[in-house]
Write a protein that holds these residues in place. Sequence first.
Motif, mmCIF file in Angstrom:
data_model
loop_
_atom_site.group_PDB
_atom_site.id
_atom_site.type_symbol
_atom_site.label_atom_id
_atom_site.label_comp_id
_atom_site.label_asym_id
_atom_site.label_seq_id
_atom_site.Cartn_x
_atom_site.Cartn_y
_atom_site.Cartn_z
ATOM 1 N N ALA A 1 0.528 -0.790 -0.001
ATOM 2 C CA ALA A 1 0.211 0.267 0.200
ATOM 3 C C ALA A 1 1.038 1.138 -0.134
ATOM 4 C CB ALA A 1 -0.726 -0.272 1.349
ATOM 5 N N LEU A 2 0.449 2.004 -0.664
ATOM 6 C CA LEU A 2 0.999 3.549 -0.751
ATOM 7 C C LEU A 2 -0.129 4.711 0.372
ATOM 8 C CD1 LEU A 2 2.878 5.699 -1.768
ATOM 9 C CD2 LEU A 2 1.644 6.558 -3.818
ATOM 10 N N ILE A 3 1.226 4.680 1.662
ATOM 11 C CA ILE A 3 0.534 5.993 2.681
ATOM 12 C C ILE A 3 0.893 7.208 2.059
ATOM 13 C CG2 ILE A 3 -0.034 5.956 5.587
ATOM 14 C CD1 ILE A 3 0.703 3.247 5.282
ATOM 15 N N LEU A 4 1.158 8.016 2.492
ATOM 16 C CA LEU A 4 0.959 9.282 2.191
ATOM 17 C C LEU A 4 0.731 9.992 3.325
ATOM 18 C CD1 LEU A 4 0.280 9.991 -1.418
ATOM 19 C CD2 LEU A 4 2.401 9.620 -1.337
ATOM 20 N N HIS B 1 -1.951 15.936 9.250
ATOM 21 C CA HIS B 1 -1.664 16.742 10.257
ATOM 22 C C HIS B 1 -2.544 17.312 10.278
ATOM 23 C CE1 HIS B 1 0.174 15.818 14.548
ATOM 24 N NE2 HIS B 1 0.319 17.371 14.758
ATOM 25 N N LEU B 2 -3.285 17.122 11.792
ATOM 26 C CA LEU B 2 -3.860 18.365 12.729
ATOM 27 C C LEU B 2 -3.564 18.481 13.948
ATOM 28 C CD1 LEU B 2 -7.758 17.333 10.849
ATOM 29 C CD2 LEU B 2 -5.770 19.223 9.993
ATOM 30 N N SER B 3 -2.860 19.877 13.903
ATOM 31 C CA SER B 3 -1.992 19.931 15.194
ATOM 32 C C SER B 3 -3.013 20.781 16.183
ATOM 33 C CB SER B 3 -1.091 21.251 14.534
ATOM 34 O OG SER B 3 -0.432 20.884 16.309
ATOM 35 N N ASN C 1 1.861 11.629 16.726
ATOM 36 C CA ASN C 1 3.117 11.793 15.915
ATOM 37 C C ASN C 1 2.931 10.301 15.095
ATOM 38 O OD1 ASN C 1 3.315 10.326 18.534
ATOM 39 N ND2 ASN C 1 5.423 10.103 17.885
ATOM 40 N N SER C 2 1.614 9.621 14.684
ATOM 41 C CA SER C 2 1.705 8.334 14.207
ATOM 42 C C SER C 2 0.273 8.352 13.279
ATOM 43 C CB SER C 2 1.331 7.646 15.440
ATOM 44 O OG SER C 2 1.020 5.771 14.674
ATOM 45 N N ALA C 3 -0.010 7.264 11.986
ATOM 46 C CA ALA C 3 -0.957 6.677 11.594
ATOM 47 C C ALA C 3 -1.760 6.582 12.422
ATOM 48 C CB ALA C 3 -0.779 7.169 10.788
ATOM 49 N N ASP D 1 -8.122 4.899 12.107
ATOM 50 C CA ASP D 1 -8.667 3.279 11.505
ATOM 51 C C ASP D 1 -7.874 2.748 9.876
ATOM 52 O OD1 ASP D 1 -9.453 4.692 9.600
ATOM 53 O OD2 ASP D 1 -11.509 3.233 9.413
ATOM 54 N N LEU D 2 -6.174 3.040 10.254
ATOM 55 C CA LEU D 2 -5.298 3.020 9.691
ATOM 56 C C LEU D 2 -5.423 1.350 9.239
ATOM 57 C CD1 LEU D 2 -3.495 3.179 6.733
ATOM 58 C CD2 LEU D 2 -2.130 4.182 8.986
ATOM 59 N N GLU D 3 -4.510 0.627 10.363
ATOM 60 C CA GLU D 3 -4.865 -0.015 10.327
ATOM 61 C C GLU D 3 -5.859 -1.163 9.916
ATOM 62 O OE1 GLU D 3 -2.267 -3.754 14.115
ATOM 63 O OE2 GLU D 3 -3.589 -1.998 15.031
#
Length: 149
Positions: free
Chosen positions: A7-10, A53-55, A89-91, A96-98
């Motif tokens: 997969a491509l995760i940008l 990312h939404l800080s 700091n983690s996607a 629900d990326l996993e």
Amino acid sequence: MAQSPRALILIDFQIGFDDPAWGGRNNPGAEANAARLLAHWREKGWPIFHVRHLSTEPRSPLNPANGQVAFKPEVAPLEGEPVLEKQVNSAFIGTDLEDRLACAAVAANADTSWRDGGKSDAKFIHQAALDHLHGEFAEVVSVEDVLAG
């Protein structure tokens, strides 16, 4: 979406990273390379995930109130491509990326998944993680600096 072992995760390809607050860039070709990969993935119909990312830090260029959270144009998602939003700091935290990767039948291979297919190097990964945290999520300092203070 075609089934693929990859997969491509940008992650965090946002205009806010052009803000001078971040200092000089060490990867000026990142967007062009990501755009080339994105075009290839789209052509193959392989899974693509865009992460933004939404800080929550008020002064961060990546805080939505500061207007710089849009994706870079050359790697912006197309209609229907998944967009995940994170505040850490983690996607994988708070998204629900996993599950999406599992549903897309993506199998990760940690030994050959980056840096020209070479094995991962713990020291390099550790330094990269610290670099990503510094400034936005933490002030990274050495043990010597803490003890000297």
